[in-house]
Design a protein around this motif. Structure first.
Motif, PDB file in Angstrom:
ATOM      1  N   VAL A  33      25.907  14.771 -24.212  1.00  0.00           N
ATOM      2  CA  VAL A  33      26.124  13.341 -24.468  1.00  0.00           C
ATOM      3  C   VAL A  33      26.065  12.533 -23.174  1.00  0.00           C
ATOM      4  O   VAL A  33      25.352  11.516 -23.097  1.00  0.00           O
ATOM      5  CB  VAL A  33      27.472  13.118 -25.201  1.00  0.00           C
ATOM      6  CG1 VAL A  33      27.840  11.651 -25.245  1.00  0.00           C
ATOM      7  CG2 VAL A  33      27.403  13.695 -26.602  1.00  0.00           C
ATOM      8  N   THR A  34      26.781  12.973 -22.147  1.00  0.00           N
ATOM      9  CA  THR A  34      26.747  12.216 -20.892  1.00  0.00           C
ATOM     10  C   THR A  34      25.382  12.313 -20.219  1.00  0.00           C
ATOM     11  O   THR A  34      24.947  11.361 -19.565  1.00  0.00           O
ATOM     12  CB  THR A  34      27.848  12.698 -19.922  1.00  0.00           C
ATOM     13  OG1 THR A  34      27.699  14.102 -19.697  1.00  0.00           O
ATOM     14  CG2 THR A  34      29.223  12.384 -20.461  1.00  0.00           C
ATOM     15  N   GLY A  35      24.687  13.444 -20.405  1.00  0.00           N
ATOM     16  CA  GLY A  35      23.343  13.571 -19.848  1.00  0.00           C
ATOM     17  C   GLY A  35      22.383  12.575 -20.472  1.00  0.00           C
ATOM     18  O   GLY A  35      21.582  11.941 -19.776  1.00  0.00           O
ATOM     19  N   VAL A  36      22.455  12.419 -21.791  1.00  0.00           N
ATOM     20  CA  VAL A  36      21.595  11.450 -22.474  1.00  0.00           C
ATOM     21  C   VAL A  36      21.958  10.022 -22.049  1.00  0.00           C
ATOM     22  O   VAL A  36      21.071   9.186 -21.827  1.00  0.00           O
ATOM     23  CB  VAL A  36      21.693  11.626 -24.007  1.00  0.00           C
ATOM     24  CG1 VAL A  36      21.021  10.489 -24.743  1.00  0.00           C
ATOM     25  CG2 VAL A  36      21.085  12.953 -24.418  1.00  0.00           C
ATOM     26  N   ILE A  37      23.240   9.752 -21.909  1.00  0.00           N
ATOM     27  CA  ILE A  37      23.670   8.415 -21.457  1.00  0.00           C
ATOM     28  C   ILE A  37      23.136   8.138 -20.050  1.00  0.00           C
ATOM     29  O   ILE A  37      22.612   7.050 -19.774  1.00  0.00           O
ATOM     30  CB  ILE A  37      25.206   8.285 -21.511  1.00  0.00           C
ATOM     31  CG1 ILE A  37      25.682   8.269 -22.957  1.00  0.00           C
ATOM     32  CG2 ILE A  37      25.675   7.037 -20.777  1.00  0.00           C
ATOM     33  CD1 ILE A  37      27.189   8.385 -23.126  1.00  0.00           C
ATOM     34  N   LEU A  38      23.255   9.124 -19.157  1.00  0.00           N
ATOM     35  CA  LEU A  38      22.740   8.941 -17.791  1.00  0.00           C
ATOM     36  C   LEU A  38      21.221   8.755 -17.798  1.00  0.00           C
ATOM     37  O   LEU A  38      20.686   7.957 -17.011  1.00  0.00           O
ATOM     38  CB  LEU A  38      23.135  10.122 -16.915  1.00  0.00           C
ATOM     39  CG  LEU A  38      24.606  10.193 -16.517  1.00  0.00           C
ATOM     40  CD1 LEU A  38      24.932  11.551 -15.901  1.00  0.00           C
ATOM     41  CD2 LEU A  38      24.948   9.073 -15.545  1.00  0.00           C
ATOM     42  N   LEU A  39      20.525   9.476 -18.661  1.00  0.00           N
ATOM     43  CA  LEU A  39      19.070   9.293 -18.778  1.00  0.00           C
ATOM     44  C   LEU A  39      18.733   7.876 -19.232  1.00  0.00           C
ATOM     45  O   LEU A  39      17.808   7.244 -18.705  1.00  0.00           O
ATOM     46  CB  LEU A  39      18.498  10.288 -19.778  1.00  0.00           C
ATOM     47  CG  LEU A  39      18.077  11.635 -19.253  1.00  0.00           C
ATOM     48  CD1 LEU A  39      17.688  12.546 -20.401  1.00  0.00           C
ATOM     49  CD2 LEU A  39      16.951  11.503 -18.272  1.00  0.00           C
TER      50      LEU A  39
ATOM     51  N   LYS B  80      15.123  21.966 -15.546  1.00  0.00           N
ATOM     52  CA  LYS B  80      16.564  22.008 -15.798  1.00  0.00           C
ATOM     53  C   LYS B  80      16.855  21.979 -17.294  1.00  0.00           C
ATOM     54  O   LYS B  80      17.707  22.733 -17.783  1.00  0.00           O
ATOM     55  CB  LYS B  80      17.235  20.823 -15.091  1.00  0.00           C
ATOM     56  CG  LYS B  80      18.746  20.800 -15.221  1.00  0.00           C
ATOM     57  CD  LYS B  80      19.348  19.708 -14.384  1.00  0.00           C
ATOM     58  CE  LYS B  80      19.629  18.514 -15.224  1.00  0.00           C
ATOM     59  NZ  LYS B  80      20.476  17.517 -14.568  1.00  0.00           N
ATOM     60  N   VAL B  81      16.140  21.165 -18.029  1.00  0.00           N
ATOM     61  CA  VAL B  81      16.341  21.078 -19.481  1.00  0.00           C
ATOM     62  C   VAL B  81      15.953  22.399 -20.147  1.00  0.00           C
ATOM     63  O   VAL B  81      16.676  22.902 -21.024  1.00  0.00           O
ATOM     64  CB  VAL B  81      15.540  19.899 -20.076  1.00  0.00           C
ATOM     65  CG1 VAL B  81      15.549  19.942 -21.596  1.00  0.00           C
ATOM     66  CG2 VAL B  81      16.104  18.580 -19.584  1.00  0.00           C
TER      67      VAL B  81
ATOM     68  N   ILE C 156      19.969  26.373 -12.966  1.00  0.00           N
ATOM     69  CA  ILE C 156      20.275  24.951 -13.178  1.00  0.00           C
ATOM     70  C   ILE C 156      21.004  24.382 -11.963  1.00  0.00           C
ATOM     71  O   ILE C 156      20.649  23.323 -11.442  1.00  0.00           O
ATOM     72  CB  ILE C 156      21.120  24.760 -14.452  1.00  0.00           C
ATOM     73  CG1 ILE C 156      20.310  25.087 -15.687  1.00  0.00           C
ATOM     74  CG2 ILE C 156      21.664  23.337 -14.533  1.00  0.00           C
ATOM     75  CD1 ILE C 156      21.129  25.179 -16.966  1.00  0.00           C
ATOM     76  N   LEU C 157      22.044  25.093 -11.517  1.00  0.00           N
ATOM     77  CA  LEU C 157      22.813  24.609 -10.369  1.00  0.00           C
ATOM     78  C   LEU C 157      21.948  24.540  -9.120  1.00  0.00           C
ATOM     79  O   LEU C 157      22.062  23.607  -8.313  1.00  0.00           O
ATOM     80  CB  LEU C 157      24.038  25.494 -10.149  1.00  0.00           C
ATOM     81  CG  LEU C 157      25.092  25.435 -11.252  1.00  0.00           C
ATOM     82  CD1 LEU C 157      26.191  26.455 -10.992  1.00  0.00           C
ATOM     83  CD2 LEU C 157      25.664  24.043 -11.379  1.00  0.00           C
ATOM     84  N   GLY C 158      21.056  25.533  -8.949  1.00  0.00           N
ATOM     85  CA  GLY C 158      20.147  25.514  -7.802  1.00  0.00           C
ATOM     86  C   GLY C 158      19.208  24.325  -7.841  1.00  0.00           C
ATOM     87  O   GLY C 158      18.986  23.662  -6.815  1.00  0.00           O
TER      88      GLY C 158
END
Length: 130
Positions: free
Chosen positions: A59-65, A79-80, A119-121
């Motif tokens: 949810v926060t990822g979509v909001i940030l996008l 990453k996705v 992902i973290l990398g």
């Protein structure tokens, strides 16, 4: 504080929660195993925290996008994809099915670990593909 910063803080807090739950839930594949199934003590709490953290991340990822008008770097797509690999491996690792061997569950945990580290990398390095 602005909305972008607050959303980013919630996103990173959810990632931190996921890391903690990932390690704690992964330990259930090594301690107290019964009949090829992970340790069932505290299962509901772990599942709940995992679902909460993954939901907050999405949810926060979509909001940030949306805040960035969907303008992303090429590494974002990797990453996705790795996020979906992580998600899929977690589903298959902890599925309540007695036909799944403990070794298969541990292999799923290894795949999830590789995806998480990837992902973290990517997030830390933010590579530039030319």
């Amino acid at each position: 504080m602005d909305l972008h910063l607050i959303t980013k803080i919630v996103h990173m807090s959810a990632v931190s929660l996921l890391l903690i739950v990932f390690v704690l839930r992964g330990s259930t594949l090594f301690v107290g195993v019964q009949d090829q199934q992970p340790n069932l003590k505290a299962r509901k709490a772990m599942v709940g925290l995992q679902h909460l953290s993954l939901t907050l991340i999405v949810v926060t990822g979509v909001i940030l996008l949306a805040m960035k008008n969907f303008d992303v770097q090429p590494w974002f797509y990797a990453k996705v994809i790795l996020f979906f690999v992580l998600w899929s491996s977690l589903i298959k690792t902890y599925k309540q099915d007695s036909s799944i061997l403990l070794e298969q569950r541990r292999a799923g945990l290894l795949i999830g670990t590789v995806a998480m580290v990837g992902i973290l990398g990517l997030v830390m390095i933010k590579p530039v593909f030319a």
